[in-house]
Design an enzyme around this catalytic site. Structure first.
Site, PDB file in Angstrom:
ATOM      1  N   GLY A  69       9.675   0.652   5.170  1.00  0.00           N
ATOM      2  CA  GLY A  69      10.203   1.478   6.236  1.00  0.00           C
ATOM      3  C   GLY A  69       9.179   1.678   7.340  1.00  0.00           C
ATOM      4  CE1 TYR A 107      11.228   7.010   8.319  1.00  0.00           C
ATOM      5  CE2 TYR A 107      11.630   9.366   8.087  1.00  0.00           C
ATOM      6  CZ  TYR A 107      11.143   8.183   7.569  1.00  0.00           C
ATOM      7  OH  TYR A 107      10.575   8.155   6.317  1.00  0.00           O
ATOM      8  CG  ASP A 123      10.751  -8.763  10.055  1.00  0.00           C
ATOM      9  OD1 ASP A 123      11.226  -7.785   9.466  1.00  0.00           O
ATOM     10  OD2 ASP A 123      10.759  -8.891  11.299  1.00  0.00           O
ATOM     11  NE  ARG A 178      -0.476   0.162   4.985  1.00  0.00           N
ATOM     12  CZ  ARG A 178      -1.093   0.384   6.144  1.00  0.00           C
ATOM     13  NH1 ARG A 178      -2.408   0.535   6.178  1.00  0.00           N
ATOM     14  NH2 ARG A 178      -0.406   0.438   7.264  1.00  0.00           N
ATOM     15  CG  ASP A 226       4.279  -5.137   2.932  1.00  0.00           C
ATOM     16  OD1 ASP A 226       4.703  -5.015   4.093  1.00  0.00           O
ATOM     17  OD2 ASP A 226       3.762  -4.200   2.288  1.00  0.00           O
ATOM     18  CB  THR A 250       0.388   8.200   2.546  1.00  0.00           C
ATOM     19  OG1 THR A 250       0.968   8.557   3.808  1.00  0.00           O
ATOM     20  CG2 THR A 250       1.428   8.403   1.441  1.00  0.00           C
TER      21      THR A 250
END
Length: 448
Positions: free
Chosen positions: A288, A355, A259, A215, A236, A389
């Site tokens: 991410g 991050y 994963d 997505r 994913d 998003t």
């Protein structure tokens, strides 16, 4: 997700408030639609550098009409100025002499590209003049308005033939949310210029791996690479298996759930790509996560270890996967590796030391491998700014509004803007585009 403010300022009362209060008035950006021409109009070509004579022919290969006379265009949709011939600072006046008379004739959502010579490959007065182009283009990008963009493309001597795909991207609506950027061609090794038979499907016959594909930005990347002809392998986490399989079935692609931070993830990915597809041509490290908290409150033993999780998924996993694919020879000759960084990795952000470190590290991965890769494999990165998003829709209203307006276009970008930039990198004709980090941020006011 839509930009409600942008919708409001297009109403009669919104226009009145914009006029009287001096509020931002973002232009609705033109974006590429499959089957449309790259440029809906004429591109003005000027300058006297190394590419000046060949530019009309290169644009013609892309189906782009060009002219050397501004008077022949009722409205100018694009501009390419070759400044690679400027060898000292006194010659920079050519920029003013060329651009000042035409700026008011630019159409909305126009595209301006200035071509130069990489300063690091020159010396003396020429280096001074060529470095000055960065200040000029970035400032013009903030002046130009009307949804228009300005870019600087440094082309190393001997790499002139490798500029075509970059011109096609930067002159078209595919680069709608990219402005004020510097692209280098042929700096990290000359390589071979790859010819593409069909510019509308440059990835035909290629295999593309997209992580975090179920997505958001990952889905947009998968869709655009599929549009350009690639067989997409979406990856994913198992929790997203249903969404991922639905998307891949729609795109006639393949999927893999795991994963990426798992100990055996690189080996499993490499085995899958080698056994089922005979290798991979495009690798997009998009997956991410965020686990935001100020560093003072990020204890080593906090729940889930926010630092380790973010660095593990966003940076260490792409490093390990890339190395495994390269060591096993799974990335095909002429392949493309693309990392998704972030403006946070360039400008920093409160509460995102983990991050930002991970995303700056992605840029470091590009820097470390650009000169090391063999077999004409390239590595580049995109650094998105505020992209609209489902995730950013949950950001508090005031924070979201600041994030969307704090750029030259006064609006947020869309996932497709990131995807189009990645598709340009992945295009085999971009074989001399290597070691670049391009911000997809509407020329954000923060960061270099």
């Amino acid at each position: 997700m839509s930009d409600k403010y942008q919708g409001f300022v297009s109403t009669p009362i919104g226009k009145l408030l914009v006029k009287n209060l001096g509020l931002p008035s973002p232009t609705k950006l033109e974006r590429y639609e499959a089957g449309a021409p790259l440029v809906d109009g004429t591109v003005l070509v000027g300058g006297t550098g190394r590419l000046a004579e060949s530019l009309p022919g290169l644009l013609d290969l892309l189906g782009i009409a060009s002219t050397a006379t501004a008077g022949e265009c009722e409205r100018i949709k694009g501009v390419v100025f070759d400044a690679s011939g400027l060898t000292d600072s006194t010659q920079l006046v050519a920029l003013r002499d060329f651009f000042t008379p035409i700026l008011r004739s630019l159409d909305s959502c126009a595209r301006v590209v200035v071509i130069g010579t990489p300063p690091e490959l020159t010396s003396g007065p020429e280096r001074v003049a060529q470095r000055a182009l960065e200040g000029f283009t970035r400032s013009l990008g903030k002046e130009i308005g009307k949804g228009s963009t300005v870019q600087l493309v440094y082309v190393a001597e001997g790499s002139e033939a490798g500029v075509t795909s970059t011109l096609g991207f930067l002159l078209s609506p595919k680069s709608a949310y990219v402005s004020g950027q510097v692209v280098r061609i042929g700096v990290h090794g000359k390589g071979t210029v790859t010819e593409v038979a069909d510019h509308t499907r440059p990835l035909a016959g290629k295999v593309a791996l997209v992580t975090g594909a179920s997505r958001g930005i990952g889905e947009a990347i998968a869709r655009v690479l599929h549009r350009d002809g690639a067989k997409v392998v979406g990856l994913d986490v198992p929790q997203a298996a249903s969404e991922l399989q639905t998307l891949m079935k729609e795109l006639d692609g393949d999927w893999l759930t795991l994963d990426i931070s798992g100990d055996d993830a690189p080996q499993r990915i490499a085995h899958h790509l080698a056994e089922k597809h005979g290798g991979v041509d495009v690798v997009v490290h998009n997956a991410g996560i965020t686990r935001d908290r100020k560093l003072a409150n990020m204890a080593p033993n906090d729940k889930g270890d926010r630092w380790a999780q973010v660095l593990g998924v966003n940076l260490t996993a792409p490093e390990r996967i890339t190395r495994e694919l390269l060591d096993q020879g799974v990335v095909n000759e002429g392949g493309s590796i693309v990392g998704v960084a972030s403006i946070a990795g360039i400008a920093g952000n409160v509460g995102q030391t983990n991050y930002a470190a991970s995303k700056a590290g992605v840029i470091g991965l590009v820097d470390s491998l650009a000169d090391e890769l063999k077999d004409s494999i390239t590595i580049n990165a995109v650094a998105p700014g505020f992209i609209i998003t489902q995730m950013t829709a949950a950001v508090p209203f005031a924070t979201r509004e600041v994030g969307q307006r704090l750029n030259a276009m006064a609006q947020g970008g869309l996932p497709v803007d990131v995807a189009e930039t990645i598709a340009w990198y992945a295009n085999p004709a971009s074989s001399l585009v290597n070691g670049n980090v391009v911000r997809v941020c509407g020329q954000m006011m923060l960061g270099a």
